[in-house]
Design an enzyme around this catalytic site. Structure first.
Site, PDB file in Angstrom:
ATOM      1  N   THR A   1      59.709  24.997  -1.232  1.00 60.83           N
ATOM      2  CA  THR A   1      61.110  24.572  -1.228  1.00 60.83           C
ATOM      3  C   THR A   1      61.294  23.306  -0.384  1.00 60.83           C
ATOM      4  O   THR A   1      60.515  23.060   0.527  1.00 60.83           O
ATOM      5  CB  THR A   1      61.911  25.739  -0.605  1.00 60.83           C
TER       6      THR A   1
ATOM      7  N   ARG B   1      66.210  36.376 -10.702  1.00 64.69           N
ATOM      8  CA  ARG B   1      66.214  36.545  -9.238  1.00 64.69           C
ATOM      9  C   ARG B   1      66.726  35.263  -8.555  1.00 64.69           C
ATOM     10  O   ARG B   1      66.383  34.145  -8.915  1.00 64.69           O
ATOM     11  CB  ARG B   1      64.782  36.847  -8.779  1.00 64.69           C
TER      12      ARG B   1
ATOM     13  N   GLY C   1      67.068  33.538  -4.713  1.00 62.72           N
ATOM     14  CA  GLY C   1      66.585  33.658  -3.334  1.00 62.72           C
ATOM     15  C   GLY C   1      67.635  33.245  -2.322  1.00 62.72           C
ATOM     16  O   GLY C   1      68.835  33.233  -2.605  1.00 62.72           O
TER      17      GLY C   1
ATOM     18  N   THR D   1      62.996  27.875   4.595  1.00 61.53           N
ATOM     19  CA  THR D   1      62.013  28.049   3.523  1.00 61.53           C
ATOM     20  C   THR D   1      61.170  29.286   3.820  1.00 61.53           C
ATOM     21  O   THR D   1      60.825  29.518   4.977  1.00 61.53           O
ATOM     22  CB  THR D   1      61.099  26.816   3.365  1.00 61.53           C
TER      23      THR D   1
ATOM     24  N   GLY E   1      62.470  34.560   0.491  1.00 63.32           N
ATOM     25  CA  GLY E   1      63.921  34.549   0.427  1.00 63.32           C
ATOM     26  C   GLY E   1      64.601  35.888   0.657  1.00 63.32           C
ATOM     27  O   GLY E   1      65.661  35.954   1.279  1.00 63.32           O
TER      28      GLY E   1
HETATM   29  N1  ASP Z   1      63.023  30.557   0.057  1.00 62.70           N
HETATM   30  C1  ASP Z   1      62.672  30.284  -1.305  1.00 62.70           C
HETATM   31  C2  ASP Z   1      63.073  31.469  -2.155  1.00 62.70           C
HETATM   32  O1  ASP Z   1      62.874  32.587  -1.739  1.00 62.70           O
HETATM   33  C3  ASP Z   1      61.214  30.001  -1.501  1.00 62.70           C
HETATM   34  C4  ASP Z   1      60.654  28.920  -0.608  1.00 62.70           C
HETATM   35  O2  ASP Z   1      61.157  28.667   0.461  1.00 62.70           O
HETATM   36  O3  ASP Z   1      59.698  28.266  -1.023  1.00 62.70           O
HETATM   37  O4  ASP Z   1      63.526  31.265  -3.236  1.00 62.70           O
END
Ligand code: ASP
Length: 333
Positions: free
Chosen positions: A199, A227, A229, A250, A253
């Site tokens: 992310t 889904r 996040g 990040t 999630g």
């Molecule tokens: N936090 C993001 C999610 O769960 C994933 C990530 O941070 O790469 O969608």
């Protein structure tokens, strides 16, 4: 008497200009946390990650330097990362279980607590720009899926075919996961979670003393059933308030949502008077860690203090302050 008065006015104006010039401004960005260790990727890929982060950082910083808002700086930096296929946002985002790319993003203005978010969109080239439009033009905070896409199109956001987002790297990761399906994960529970991060996010403080934060993502590889996040959820993946700090997250999630991670950090800063570094460390290294989850945060307060915390092997990150402090890092120090 008149001359004395004029002199006083001139001195006051000079003082105000000086004080304005001295006000700190800063930007911090991330490009995801996860299993990011030296030697795991080629030198060429490492250079490309760093270049991408540097470009986004410089773009956001230039916006602040010319006196524009933290919100504009956050948006500008994130657009660069969304357009860079190395990162899990916009072009280069990860594949969901159904083989499509579904994007989430959010943005928040710390000066007035306005916020905008989009979730589960498949055709918006720059989700962060659509999130900003939601904030400024929709009268709502979050729009999802087809409705969000219709709104973004009406607002003049660039709409692209799904194929625009596709990359071989992400397709391979998705196929690798599916080969071992069954052995791997339970419903909604990621298998090798660290492969799924990436992310992007930014927090900024402008010359007017205002904070802003934004986050954009493709979510986690193989995510199921539309889904969503933490990234598009205000208070979980993103938060900004001039009274406390700006935060972008990040990581896994589901845990960031349960912890209301971004708001939990802001509350520690505002209500407990914690320095941003202590607040971020407590939430990542105690609370998140104790739940058995991983990820990272970037935090910035109105005095330009920053904290970049993660409990993974690495987090792609970069920062630049008007004091001259600057850096780009991928790994744990
Ligand atoms: N936090 C993001 C999610 O769960 C994933 C990530 O941070 O790469 O969608």
């Amino acid at each position: 008497m008149k001359r004395v008065f004029l002199c006083a006015i001139v001195m006051l104006l000079q003082y105000c200009a000086f004080a304005q010039a001295q006000k700190p401004f800063a930007i911090v960005i991330h490009g995801g946390a996860g299993t990011i260790r030296p030697g795991m990727i080629s030198a060429a890929d490492e250079a490309q990650y760093k270049q991408g982060l540097q470009k986004a950082l410089d773009t956001g910083y230039a916006v602040l330097e010319k006196g524009s808002t933290a919100l504009d700086a956050v948006q500008a930096a994130i657009v660069v990362l969304e357009n860079d296929s190395m990162f899990n946002a916009g072009k280069g985002a990860v594949y969901a279980a159904n083989g499509t790319i579904e994007l989430d993003a959010s943005i928040m203005d710390g000066s007035n607590l306005n916020a905008g978010a989009i979730a589960g969109v498949t055709t918006i080239k720059n989700p962060i720009m659509a999130a900003r439009k939601v904030m400024e033009q929709s009268g709502h905070v979050m729009l999802a899926r087809h409705g969000a896409e219709m709104f973004a199109e009406q607002q003049g956001c660039d709409i692209v075919p799904q194929s625009y987002f596709w990359t071989t790297k992400r397709r391979n990761a998705y196929e690798k996961q599916n080969e071992t399906k069954g052995k791997k994960s339970h419903l909604g529970q990621p298998g090798n979670i660290d492969e799924k991060y990436g992310t992007v996010g930014a927090v900024a403080l402008d010359k007017q003393g205002n904070l802003a934060a934004g986050t954009s993502t493709g979510g986690m590889t193989n995510k199921k059933f539309a889904r969503i996040g933490d990234s598009p959820i205000i208070g979980a993946g993103t938060y900004a308030d001039n009274n406390s700090c700006a935060v972008s997250c990040t990581g896994w999630g589901e845990y960031f949502i349960r912890l209301a991670m971004a708001k939990a950090i802001a509350d520690r800063v505002e209500l407990l008077n914690m320095p941003v570094d202590d607040a971020a460390k407590q939430m990542i290294h105690d609370r998140l860690q104790n739940m058995g989850a991983t990820g990272g945060v970037i935090v910035l307060d109105k005095n330009g203090n920053i904290s970049l915390q993660f409990n993974t092997d690495g987090m792609h990150r970069a920062w630049k302050k008007s004091t001259g402090e600057s850096g780009v890092e991928l790994y744990k120090q």
